[in-house]
Design a protein around this motif. Structure first.
Motif, PDB file in Angstrom:
ATOM      1  N   GLU A  39      43.423  95.834  10.984  1.00  0.00           N
ATOM      2  CA  GLU A  39      44.624  96.481  11.507  1.00  0.00           C
ATOM      3  C   GLU A  39      45.441  97.091  10.362  1.00  0.00           C
ATOM      4  N   ARG A  40      45.965  96.219   9.502  1.00  0.00           N
ATOM      5  CA  ARG A  40      46.695  96.744   8.339  1.00  0.00           C
ATOM      6  C   ARG A  40      45.750  97.079   7.194  1.00  0.00           C
ATOM      7  N   LEU A  41      44.839  96.164   6.925  1.00  0.00           N
ATOM      8  CA  LEU A  41      43.874  96.352   5.851  1.00  0.00           C
ATOM      9  C   LEU A  41      42.484  96.034   6.388  1.00  0.00           C
ATOM     10  N   ASN A  42      41.486  96.807   5.963  1.00  0.00           N
ATOM     11  CA  ASN A  42      40.129  96.510   6.375  1.00  0.00           C
ATOM     12  C   ASN A  42      39.460  95.599   5.348  1.00  0.00           C
ATOM     13  N   ALA A  43      38.220  95.206   5.628  1.00  0.00           N
ATOM     14  CA  ALA A  43      37.526  94.234   4.785  1.00  0.00           C
ATOM     15  C   ALA A  43      37.285  94.776   3.375  1.00  0.00           C
ATOM     16  N   GLU A  44      36.976  96.050   3.270  1.00  0.00           N
ATOM     17  CA  GLU A  44      36.709  96.626   1.947  1.00  0.00           C
ATOM     18  C   GLU A  44      37.976  96.669   1.094  1.00  0.00           C
ATOM     19  N   GLN A  45      39.108  96.968   1.695  1.00  0.00           N
ATOM     20  CA  GLN A  45      40.369  96.963   0.949  1.00  0.00           C
ATOM     21  C   GLN A  45      40.721  95.547   0.493  1.00  0.00           C
ATOM     22  N   LEU A  46      40.526  94.580   1.373  1.00  0.00           N
ATOM     23  CA  LEU A  46      40.805  93.188   0.997  1.00  0.00           C
ATOM     24  C   LEU A  46      39.881  92.727  -0.131  1.00  0.00           C
ATOM     25  N   ARG A  47      38.634  93.119  -0.058  1.00  0.00           N
ATOM     26  CA  ARG A  47      37.699  92.722  -1.107  1.00  0.00           C
ATOM     27  C   ARG A  47      38.109  93.323  -2.457  1.00  0.00           C
ATOM     28  N   THR A  48      38.508  94.580  -2.461  1.00  0.00           N
ATOM     29  CA  THR A  48      38.939  95.219  -3.705  1.00  0.00           C
ATOM     30  C   THR A  48      40.160  94.526  -4.286  1.00  0.00           C
TER      31      THR A  48
END
Length: 270
Positions: A39-48
């Motif tokens: 929603e706010r952040l996707n999995a790839e953004q969280l991983r980065t």
């Protein structure tokens, strides 16, 4: 023994941190605290964000990691010492024991077989000569004696190989009997992974989802497919021209063409 600074992983353990992070993000739909992923952040953004903050995350599990590195280092040192001792024993016993035995086992059948061939060949050649020498039978008998010695040497060599194989197998079984130390390393590794998950990765992901700026890191931007980026200016407002019925049209009149004034031949121009 390897000592690590707080929050810094050894190169061999960095892939384990990345695997654990990927596993958490892959199973985010099974974790209620990560329900906002996408929603706010996707999995790839969280991983980065988590990779950029890896020092902060791994610091939370520093005690467990230091214990894991210590136990693993002690195991490696013990294994290295055992291999060095075994190599020293082989080097000490080899020339006096195994080396001499192996040399005898190899050379005895070869020498005996060679002597057998030579004596038999010479004896039978002498037996073909007329008159036959008296010692021809003696040479042939000696050749067959060397043949019997060759057979005995081959049997002894085979028995020596069998005894060596049984001895090595017994040594391998004895070495495999002590598996308690690797279990201790496995327990220390699992304790580090659990502490890293509960005190490092999960709190960071929860805070990032609740407030993307809480971690103090810029949120990576992932452009959507097919979206034109905003370049900071607006396009000019072009409007299509109105229909022909609207507005005034430029008016004109056709030129007034008149035929020339021709007179008859009898008319003189004025």
């Amino acid at each position: 023994m390897h000592m690590t600074s707080a929050g810094h992983l050894l190169n061999e353990d960095r892939p384990e941190f990345a695997r654990l992070l990927d596993e958490v993000l892959r199973t985010a739909h099974e974790r209620p605290e990560l329900a906002l992923v996408g929603e706010r952040l996707n999995a790839e953004q969280l991983r980065t964000m988590a990779i950029n903050a890896s020092v902060l995350l791994t610091t939370a599990a520093s005690p467990e990691y230091d214990h894991y590195v210590k136990v693993r280092g002690e195991l490696r040192e013990a294994s290295l010492a055992a291999h060095s001792a075994a190599a020293a024993d082989v080097a000490a016993d080899g020339p006096a024991g195994a080396g001499v035995s192996a040399m005898i086992a190899v050379l005895a059948p070869v020498l005996a077989g060679t002597a057998m061939v030579i004596f038999l060949l010479v004896g039978y050649i002498l037996k073909m000569i007329e008159p036959q020498p008296a010692f021809a039978e003696t040479i042939i008998t000696t050749g067959w004696l060397f043949g019997a010695l060759t057979a005995v040497a081959l049997l002894c060599a085979a028995a020596g190989l069998l005894v060596t194989a049984v001895r090595n197998r017994a040594t391998e079984v004895a070495a495999d009997s002590g598996d308690t130390v690797p279990d201790e390393v496995s327990r220390a590794r699992e304790a580090w992974r659990l502490a890293l998950l509960e005190r490092g990765i999960m709190p960071f992901l929860r805070d990032a989802l609740a407030d993307p700026g809480a971690a103090g890191l810029p949120v990576p931007h992932t452009p959507r497919a097919g979206r034109i980026p905003d370049l900071g200016y607006t396009r000019p407002d072009f409007t299509s021209p109105g229909p022909t019925s609207q507005g005034s049209r430029p008016g004109y009149t056709a030129p007034d063409f008149t035929s020339p004034d021709f007179g008859g031949p009898e008319r003189e121009p004025e």
